[in-house]
Scaffold this motif. Sequence first.
Motif, PDB file in Angstrom:
ATOM      1  N   ALA A   1       0.773  -1.058   0.098  1.00 54.55           N
ATOM      2  CA  ALA A   1       0.055   0.183   0.020  1.00 54.55           C
ATOM      3  C   ALA A   1       0.647   1.450  -0.070  1.00 54.55           C
ATOM      4  CB  ALA A   1      -0.908  -0.084   1.153  1.00 54.55           C
TER       5      ALA A   1
ATOM      6  N   ALA B   1       2.687   2.660   2.435  1.00 62.62           N
ATOM      7  CA  ALA B   1       2.097   3.405   3.716  1.00 62.62           C
ATOM      8  C   ALA B   1       3.313   3.562   4.803  1.00 62.62           C
ATOM      9  CB  ALA B   1       0.727   3.211   4.284  1.00 62.62           C
TER      10      ALA B   1
ATOM     11  N   TYR C   1       7.014   3.475   6.190  1.00 62.50           N
ATOM     12  CA  TYR C   1       8.266   3.990   5.890  1.00 62.50           C
ATOM     13  C   TYR C   1       9.246   3.590   6.984  1.00 62.50           C
ATOM     14  CZ  TYR C   1       6.148   7.292   2.505  1.00 62.50           C
ATOM     15  OH  TYR C   1       5.451   7.899   1.358  1.00 62.50           O
TER      16      TYR C   1
ATOM     17  N   ALA D   1       8.693   2.631   1.877  1.00 66.35           N
ATOM     18  CA  ALA D   1       7.947   3.317   0.920  1.00 66.35           C
ATOM     19  C   ALA D   1       8.675   4.615   0.295  1.00 66.35           C
ATOM     20  CB  ALA D   1       6.330   3.970   1.489  1.00 66.35           C
TER      21      ALA D   1
ATOM     22  N   HIS E   1      10.273   6.942  -3.680  1.00 64.19           N
ATOM     23  CA  HIS E   1      10.584   8.368  -3.861  1.00 64.19           C
ATOM     24  C   HIS E   1      11.953   8.566  -4.143  1.00 64.19           C
ATOM     25  CE1 HIS E   1       6.423   9.365  -2.664  1.00 64.19           C
ATOM     26  NE2 HIS E   1       6.781   8.537  -1.583  1.00 64.19           N
TER      27      HIS E   1
ATOM     28  N   SER F   1      -2.570   2.523  -4.338  1.00 64.37           N
ATOM     29  CA  SER F   1      -1.559   2.532  -3.328  1.00 64.37           C
ATOM     30  C   SER F   1      -1.354   4.076  -3.067  1.00 64.37           C
ATOM     31  CB  SER F   1      -0.264   1.726  -3.472  1.00 64.37           C
ATOM     32  OG  SER F   1       0.375   2.549  -4.604  1.00 64.37           O
ATOM     33  N   GLU F   2      -0.593   4.245  -1.999  1.00 66.41           N
ATOM     34  CA  GLU F   2      -0.188   5.816  -1.975  1.00 66.41           C
ATOM     35  C   GLU F   2       0.910   6.154  -3.007  1.00 66.41           C
ATOM     36  OE1 GLU F   2       0.162   6.638   2.177  1.00 66.41           O
ATOM     37  OE2 GLU F   2      -1.480   5.595   2.963  1.00 66.41           O
ATOM     38  N   LEU F   3       1.713   5.138  -3.385  1.00 69.91           N
ATOM     39  CA  LEU F   3       2.662   5.696  -4.325  1.00 69.91           C
ATOM     40  C   LEU F   3       2.216   5.875  -5.705  1.00 69.91           C
ATOM     41  CD1 LEU F   3       5.439   3.332  -2.788  1.00 69.91           C
ATOM     42  CD2 LEU F   3       5.260   5.483  -2.507  1.00 69.91           C
ATOM     43  N   ASP F   4       0.893   5.415  -6.010  1.00 73.04           N
ATOM     44  CA  ASP F   4       0.540   5.700  -7.466  1.00 73.04           C
ATOM     45  C   ASP F   4       0.724   7.037  -8.076  1.00 73.04           C
ATOM     46  OD1 ASP F   4      -0.726   3.217  -6.745  1.00 73.04           O
ATOM     47  OD2 ASP F   4      -2.625   3.752  -7.250  1.00 73.04           O
TER      48      ASP F   4
ATOM     49  N   THR G   1       3.477   8.932  -7.413  1.00 69.26           N
ATOM     50  CA  THR G   1       5.020   8.979  -7.769  1.00 69.26           C
ATOM     51  C   THR G   1       5.228   8.208  -8.963  1.00 69.26           C
ATOM     52  OG1 THR G   1       5.293   9.344  -5.272  1.00 69.26           O
ATOM     53  CG2 THR G   1       7.076   8.428  -6.639  1.00 69.26           C
TER      54      THR G   1
END
Length: 246
Positions: A193, A195, A197, A200, A204, A221-224, A226
């Motif tokens: 997901a 989320a 760190y 994750a 980045h 996901s929360e990285l989509d 990026t």
Amino acid sequence: MEGASLDAVKAWVQQTRHIAVLTGAGISAESGVPTFRDAQTGYWAQFRPEDMATEAGFRALPQRVWDWYQYRRDLLTGVAPNAGHQALAVFAQQYPDRLTLITQNVDGLHQRAGSVGVLCLHGDIFENRWLDAPRNCCHIDHAVAGHPPYCDRCGNLLRPGVVWFGEALPFATLEAAQHAAHTCDLMLVVGTAGAVYPAAGLAHQARAAGARVVVVNPAPSELDGTAHGVLHGTAAEVLPQLFGAG
């Protein structure tokens, strides 16, 4: 963002000099591995996570915490790597200098599929280490059997080799993962997901260093945002296609 198609990402895999792959719980869930919280069912549901996955919880009730991790180890004995794990292992065996595999999982399925040199950010549930700094008398192979095992000379306890809440990730492993993120041309983020760190954050870092980033996950996901591309599918479905095993 959706970005690149599966065919485009497959071409990137084939053409890229070095690939970093970050995997999370999703790839193991396809094999039937219960998540950390899913494992707290039945008898174990009455305990708080912080009582079962912190140093303080272990020191307070070492037998109970040890037995819970043994329960989780037992759950994993009937679980097999899936096509996603296998696709990564086969590719790395064919091109050992082109892929760095980083995982947040502690279940050892990547290793059982044949991957070597896996960077396990959160440790390995099948490994043990000493709770306190080992003295000369502390030898894991000679630990006295118990719940948990212990050194018969100083009483030091063995604990599961996983990263508990409040603990830092293993320095050398994190450093190697960050190096892979900074030097790869392509990073695949699979089954997470995005989320947690610092794991994750590797995506980045890879993007900032100029690498293409692709998310492989059936759900958002929360990285989509990026990523240069998002492939909606499971690891077992998508990875064999990307790595030429399907």
